[in-house]
Design a protein around this motif. Structure first.
Motif, PDB file in Angstrom:
ATOM      1  N   SER A   1      88.452  58.829  60.871  1.00 48.83           N
ATOM      2  CA  SER A   1      87.473  59.596  61.645  1.00 48.83           C
ATOM      3  C   SER A   1      86.930  58.821  62.839  1.00 48.83           C
ATOM      4  CB  SER A   1      86.303  60.024  60.744  1.00 48.83           C
ATOM      5  OG  SER A   1      85.616  58.879  60.237  1.00 48.83           O
ATOM      6  N   SER A   2      86.867  57.486  62.711  1.00 49.10           N
ATOM      7  CA  SER A   2      86.322  56.659  63.796  1.00 49.10           C
ATOM      8  C   SER A   2      87.363  55.755  64.443  1.00 49.10           C
ATOM      9  CB  SER A   2      85.167  55.804  63.265  1.00 49.10           C
ATOM     10  OG  SER A   2      85.631  54.890  62.282  1.00 49.10           O
ATOM     11  N   ASN A   3      88.630  55.871  64.014  1.00 46.79           N
ATOM     12  CA  ASN A   3      89.703  55.002  64.526  1.00 46.79           C
ATOM     13  C   ASN A   3      89.346  53.524  64.369  1.00 46.79           C
ATOM     14  OD1 ASN A   3      91.292  57.190  65.313  1.00 46.79           O
ATOM     15  ND2 ASN A   3      90.336  57.303  67.325  1.00 46.79           N
ATOM     16  N   GLN A   4      88.899  53.170  63.166  1.00 43.97           N
ATOM     17  CA  GLN A   4      88.524  51.789  62.879  1.00 43.97           C
ATOM     18  C   GLN A   4      89.213  51.305  61.605  1.00 43.97           C
ATOM     19  OE1 GLN A   4      84.176  52.230  62.783  1.00 43.97           O
ATOM     20  NE2 GLN A   4      84.057  50.998  64.647  1.00 43.97           N
TER      21      GLN A   4
ATOM     22  N   ALA B   1      87.984  48.199  66.147  1.00 41.82           N
ATOM     23  CA  ALA B   1      88.525  49.448  66.662  1.00 41.82           C
ATOM     24  C   ALA B   1      90.030  49.322  66.851  1.00 41.82           C
ATOM     25  CB  ALA B   1      87.853  49.794  67.989  1.00 41.82           C
TER      26      ALA B   1
ATOM     27  N   ASP C   1      89.667  53.943  58.532  1.00 38.72           N
ATOM     28  CA  ASP C   1      88.730  55.042  58.796  1.00 38.72           C
ATOM     29  C   ASP C   1      89.328  55.897  59.914  1.00 38.72           C
ATOM     30  OD1 ASP C   1      86.691  56.757  59.451  1.00 38.72           O
ATOM     31  OD2 ASP C   1      85.107  55.253  59.375  1.00 38.72           O
TER      32      ASP C   1
END
Length: 372
Positions: free
Chosen positions: A230-233, A247, A228
């Motif tokens: 967009s969320s750095n996950q 994360a 992901d």
């Protein structure tokens, strides 16, 4: 018999386990069949290997008479004396093996692993299993009388040992800078060609270990859908098949993006959601990197840097840095690293004690300066 594999590692050890079971007696096959839902194929493979060693020793010593491990009689386990069992573990403790150029003995932790495996088998045969008559295989459990000696080490001592084997301070940052800017200059023209081919992939692997604390098997099994941006996950499969989301540092995600930008062109890789992230080019097609291949990548670059390390040591490095930056936030460390035992997370807090002492001295220097 076996559950559907959810990872490369599980599939690999399921196959090895299946092959080994062909040489094992029926009651071990039944044990594995009943335990596979609760234990990983890797754990069971190691357990069965321990069973095989034990059975072979009993036959070699003439304690049990049979023509092969496959025909090993289950009732022979019921009639073993405590002396027989203790003598086996004494044999293990004296067993010598060659590591590098040195002759070494099995350490207490390894012997405890053998004990745990056999205790599990005997408990299954005497308590957990049920035959057609409603009873277990037998009742007497001699292995229950064998103590597992705990290796006595304080958390501080264990933490000290970890600290000696990982990147301390800013060494992780220096290492990544070395790989990107200095390592290529040390290569021959032919070596440089391979480096140029794989540099984005290899750098992303190193960066992800140091930027997320991900396990080797978790990294090798990453799929494109698991990232992901967009969320750095990233979404991962933990031990026991548990899904989790963790994360990653923005820099490691950017390194991953840089690799994915060239992944299709360099490795002829498909870009479907379920495709593996880290691949190699094999016979003109993309194939997922194995755990061993990823280990070798880590060994190669860390050795060139001057401190040969495994993926697990890079994970330790991340965990230690995380403990420092969060002030030893145990719940956060447990969540990020996937620990089920807080003592494991405490190791990384203890490994930052020296830094805490240095910080205390710096804080105190302000007061001393004020008094002048």
């Amino acid at each position: 018999m076996f559950l559907l594999a959810i990872s490369n590692q599980q599939e690999y050890y399921e196959k090895r386990l299946e092959e080994m079971l062909k040489e094992m007696p029926h009651f071990v096959e039944k044990y594995v069949d009943d335990k596979l839902y609760y234990r990983s194929p890797l754990t069971l493979f190691n357990y069965v290997r321990n069973f095989k060693d034990f059975f072979e020793w009993l036959v070699t010593e003439g304690i049990v008479i049979c023509d092969s491990v496959k025909n090993f009689p289950v009732d022979a386990l019921e009639n073993l004396s405590l002396d027989d069992v203790n003598n086996y573990f004494k044999f293990l403790s004296r067993k010598k093996y060659v590591k590098g150029n040195e002759l070494q003995q099995l350490n207490e932790r390894t012997i405890n692993q053998h004990k745990s495996a056999l205790r599990s088998l005997f408990k299954y045969l005497t308590v957990e299993a049920e035959l057609s008559n409603g009873k277990a295989y037998f009742e007497r459990n001699v292995m229950a009388k064998v103590p597992v000696k705990k290796v006595k080490e304080t958390l501080s001592e264990r933490a000290r040992k970890i600290t000696e084997k990982i990147f301390i301070g800013d060494m992780d940052v220096e290492f990544l800078d070395f790989v990107k800017n200095e390592y290529p200059a040390s290569l021959s023209p032919s070596q440089k060609r391979f480096f140029e081919r794989d540099k984005e992939r290899d750098f992303a692997i190193l960066s992800m270990f140091l930027g997320s604390g991900i396990r080797l098997s978790e990294l090798s099994n990453l799929r494109l859908k698991d990232i992901d941006f967009s969320s750095n996950q990233i979404s991962i499969i933990r031990k026991g098949g548990k899904k989790d989301t963790i994360a990653a540092t923005p820099s490691s995600i950017e390194d991953l993006r840089a690799y994915l930008d060239v992944r299709k062109e360099k490795y002829k890789a498909a870009d479907g959601d379920n495709e593996y992230v880290f691949v190699k080019r094999y016979k003109g097609k993309a194939a997922p990197l194995s755990n061993r291949a990823i280990e070798n990548i880590v060994y190669k670059y860390t050795k060139a840097f001057g401190k040969r390390m495994s993926p697990h040591k890079l994970r330790h490095t991340y965990a230690t840095n995380l403990a420092k930056e969060t002030g030893g936030d145990i719940p956060l460390i447990m969540t990020q690293l996937g620990h089920t035992d807080s003592d494991t997370s405490l190791l990384y807090v203890h490994s930052t004690i020296e830094r805490q002492r240095e910080a205390a001295e710096k804080l105190d220097a302000r007061r001393k300066h004020r008094k002048k």
